[in-house]
Design an enzyme around this catalytic site. Structure first.
Site, PDB file in Angstrom:
ATOM      1  N   HIS A  55      10.941 137.405  15.136  1.00  0.00           N
ATOM      2  CA  HIS A  55      11.864 136.159  14.271  1.00  0.00           C
ATOM      3  C   HIS A  55      11.497 135.758  15.412  1.00  0.00           C
ATOM      4  CE1 HIS A  55      13.677 139.323  11.211  1.00  0.00           C
ATOM      5  NE2 HIS A  55      12.241 138.039   9.994  1.00  0.00           N
ATOM      6  N   LYS A 111      18.092 144.592  -2.291  1.00  0.00           N
ATOM      7  CA  LYS A 111      18.280 143.730  -1.501  1.00  0.00           C
ATOM      8  C   LYS A 111      18.066 142.146  -1.912  1.00  0.00           C
ATOM      9  CE  LYS A 111      17.651 144.598   4.354  1.00  0.00           C
ATOM     10  NZ  LYS A 111      17.275 144.573   5.286  1.00  0.00           N
ATOM     11  N   ARG A 170      30.441 141.034 -12.377  1.00  0.00           N
ATOM     12  CA  ARG A 170      30.187 142.377 -11.303  1.00  0.00           C
ATOM     13  C   ARG A 170      28.829 142.715 -11.058  1.00  0.00           C
ATOM     14  NH1 ARG A 170      35.512 143.017 -12.588  1.00  0.00           N
ATOM     15  NH2 ARG A 170      37.415 142.452 -11.291  1.00  0.00           N
ATOM     16  N   ARG A 204      16.373 153.267   8.544  1.00  0.00           N
ATOM     17  CA  ARG A 204      15.892 151.227   7.372  1.00  0.00           C
ATOM     18  C   ARG A 204      15.777 150.406   8.356  1.00  0.00           C
ATOM     19  NH1 ARG A 204      17.432 149.416   1.660  1.00  0.00           N
ATOM     20  NH2 ARG A 204      17.124 147.579   1.867  1.00  0.00           N
ATOM     21  N   GLU A 247      20.933 150.416   5.068  1.00  0.00           N
ATOM     22  CA  GLU A 247      20.463 150.112   6.397  1.00  0.00           C
ATOM     23  C   GLU A 247      21.208 150.817   6.997  1.00  0.00           C
ATOM     24  OE1 GLU A 247      19.743 146.097   6.614  1.00  0.00           O
ATOM     25  OE2 GLU A 247      17.495 146.346   7.275  1.00  0.00           O
ATOM     26  N   LYS A 286       7.651 152.014   1.324  1.00  0.00           N
ATOM     27  CA  LYS A 286       9.408 151.710   1.771  1.00  0.00           C
ATOM     28  C   LYS A 286      10.074 152.394   0.934  1.00  0.00           C
ATOM     29  CE  LYS A 286      11.696 147.661   2.477  1.00  0.00           C
ATOM     30  NZ  LYS A 286      11.817 146.526   1.639  1.00  0.00           N
ATOM     31  N   HIS A 314       9.542 142.738  14.548  1.00  0.00           N
ATOM     32  CA  HIS A 314      10.695 141.855  13.544  1.00  0.00           C
ATOM     33  C   HIS A 314      11.341 141.091  15.134  1.00  0.00           C
ATOM     34  CE1 HIS A 314       8.487 142.765   9.846  1.00  0.00           C
ATOM     35  NE2 HIS A 314      10.318 141.636   8.833  1.00  0.00           N
ATOM     36  N   GLU A 337       3.679 142.866   6.748  1.00  0.00           N
ATOM     37  CA  GLU A 337       3.581 144.148   6.700  1.00  0.00           C
ATOM     38  C   GLU A 337       3.366 144.852   6.140  1.00  0.00           C
ATOM     39  OE1 GLU A 337       7.488 143.282   6.436  1.00  0.00           O
ATOM     40  OE2 GLU A 337       7.400 141.730   6.777  1.00  0.00           O
ATOM     41  N   ASN A 339      12.554 147.258  10.223  1.00  0.00           N
ATOM     42  CA  ASN A 339      12.246 145.706  11.833  1.00  0.00           C
ATOM     43  C   ASN A 339      11.212 145.391  12.775  1.00  0.00           C
ATOM     44  OD1 ASN A 339      14.339 144.528  10.417  1.00  0.00           O
ATOM     45  ND2 ASN A 339      15.564 145.864  11.395  1.00  0.00           N
ATOM     46  N   HIS A 357       5.480 133.078   8.712  1.00  0.00           N
ATOM     47  CA  HIS A 357       5.577 134.827   9.497  1.00  0.00           C
ATOM     48  C   HIS A 357       5.682 135.832   8.820  1.00  0.00           C
ATOM     49  CE1 HIS A 357       9.340 137.103   8.572  1.00  0.00           C
ATOM     50  NE2 HIS A 357       8.611 138.191   8.126  1.00  0.00           N
TER      51      HIS A 357
END
Lengths: 363, 363
Positions: A254, A145, A123, A243, A239, A229, A250, A187, A247, A267
């Site tokens: 994407h 993340k 856990r 946050r 998020e 960041k 993106h 980025e 994106n 990418h």
């Protein structure tokens, strides 16, 4: 030169340290955090380069340490591979306990995978992140993340699990393929547009040092980006709000990636094109002047990122955007700049606007 | 009669509501939390009894709802079954999003499993817990522990993921087998010993109402126990300190369970015997008077729990205790009472002490 960025998340706070030679300090960091044993989770590209150094560092600091290595590459980022790693970890003798620490060694895939294993074993075990790609340094290293992909989509299974510390050794960038460097640089440009116009100056002034992998320049560049960041993440750990600014580039990026196929575009290239398209959406609305958008494009080009792409299917890209997991009730949500360093979320972009800017990328 | 216990965990706070008929209010609760859709995760014993009622409640509240049912029983609590449920959840059309809520319907296994799926799907979906066994009501309903078993041990893979709300419908206890009731009652006695002597009075006064499943008595009993569990959990969300007090009776109890085999003793019986043994350790040290320990034994007996067990292997039980996952550096850690309602953690119990009290259980 060393830099430290503190990520302030209350009881889940931690330091991100950046500098040359930090791989050799992992053992001391783990010992300082009162770990007794450590499982180094890495992948087949990175482990041969650095695992021995990391294990030696841990042993020297008095820890019992071993490694668990999985096949490199995004296709390994599955719950099945996570399960195999958990089998190895939980079957270790003597059994792991709360003073066993996970060390994530590698790029984004290794960090996501090792972080997810750390999040779910007993856990939640503490973990140290030791990213070895520029993209992981400036992006995944901060924010907690973790997760794996599912056939239905990327990163659909995972957890937020903040690391106990992050050690970014800029010397590992020397073994990074050039195309991986550009993924990270895209980025960095993104961070400049969403939060920090002065970082565009830094990028413009330091193209040579960046592309030449100068340790001090890279340390500074990574520290600036981790700080940006960290500021975003601390304001919105899970998020739910700003946050989402991360994106930027993106939503279109994407969709470009999905449309042309992951094997046909890197990418960072897709995100670079996505940022150009989204800035042109903003100029089309009179939100930012053309020369600001052009400046971003010049920086991307100087860092080796493409600013044109012929043959994009604008209609298909629009359709894919409508199915983005960030879309809400079918409305496309997109981050647009009102100035370099200042962005907000919009849900009223139209099909015509998007098609027009995507088509402009072919010219 | 309805009772509400607030679990104060800052941004992760939630209410536990207890009363008759709450299964019918799940839909409204989910709608109040701004959920648009809901996946009800349940198992093959409980789903036939209550899933339709839950789905109807969700539909009436305007949610799109469906159920995912897995095979009942502890053997299903694996990462493999979790993976199948995630496949079904993530493959649902239209795709789930952040406004999709998980409803955990069933006893401890369903709660652990559904909670783990909620913890990991899209890096954490909100979930409502609707426990249907007394053990789940008084124990698992509060604290956000989720997870699955691993061949190496129980609950070794999981996460802390607090629910958005808990609805305990005491009417579901009517379909609970009597032996399952005793599992929950053992935990109630445990809560009394670690935190609240007055609850022993309540148990003594209400044996008839408890064993007869009187809705008001059960509502009151569960509310008292949830409040105790909530107080412990809010003081120590991630189980680093006093949450370990909840292990009272479990160090010896789990070892008894392992020694005689899970199929040969019920969990509540083993914990009951564990509490008796651990109280006798305390009386042996002069920490609590004999009559206090005897009183606890009388309460256990009046609730239908055994207070003797012949044929226990004291030497084996000691060995198992040394391998408990809560042991630290090989030292057995055990919770002992210094009064009814007051406990602490000790790591100096000896083999002789433990063997002697375990053997006394056979007399």
């Amino acid at each position: 030169m060393q830099r430290t960025v503190h990520v302030d998340l209350g009881p889940r706070s931690y330091d991100v340290r950046i500098g040359a030679g930090l791989v050799g300090e992992i053992g001391q960091s783990a010992a300082d955090l009162d770990a007794k044993r450590a499982a180094v989770i890495s992948e087949t590209n990175v482990a041969p380069l650095y695992a021995k150094q990391v294990l030696d560092s841990l042993s020297s600091a008095g820890l019992d340490a071993w490694d668990i290595v999985f096949q490199a590459g995004e296709p390994s980022k599955t719950l099945g591979v996570a399960s195999e790693i958990l089998d190895e970890l939980l079957g270790h003798e003597p059994p792991i306990d709360r003073r066993t620490m996970i060390i994530a060694l590698g790029g984004g895939v290794a960090g996501d995978m090792a972080g997810f294993v750390a999040a779910t074993a007993l856990r939640g075990l503490r973990w140290l992140q030791c990213p070895t790609s520029l993209l992981a340094d400036v992006d995944a290293s901060t924010g907690g993340k973790t997760g794996v992909d599912h056939p239905v989509g990327k990163n659909l299974i995972g957890a937020f699990h903040q690391p106990a510390g992050v050690l970014i050794d800029v010397e590992t960038l020397k073994t990074l393929p050039r195309e991986e460097l550009t993924n990270g640089l895209a980025e960095c440009v993104k961070h400049a547009v969403i939060r920090d116009a002065s970082m565009l100056d830094f990028l413009e002034r330091n193209v040579e040092g960046i592309l030449g992998n100068d340790p001090d320049v890279m340390t500074e560049l990574i520290a600036i980006n981790v700080a940006i960041k960290a500021a975003v993440v601390t304001a919105d750990e899970l998020e739910s709000g700003q946050r989402a600014h991360l994106n930027f580039g993106h939503t279109v990026g994407h969709a470009i990636e999905t449309s042309v196929g992951y094997e046909n575009i890197r990418h960072g290239e897709a995100i670079g094109l996505g940022m150009i398209a989204e800035n042109r959406l903003a100029t089309g609305r009179g939100m930012i002047p053309d020369q600001e958008a052009s400046r971003v494009e010049r920086v991307l080009a100087s860092l080796g990122l493409p600013v044109h792409r012929a043959g994009l299917d604008a209609g298909e890209i629009w359709k894919i955007m409508q199915h983005d997991k960030k879309a809400l009730d079918g409305r496309v949500r997109i981050v647009l700049a009102s100035a370099i360093g200042d962005v907000d979320i919009y849900d009223d972009v139209t099909e015509d606007e998007v098609k027009s800017v995507v088509e402009s990328l072919g010219n």
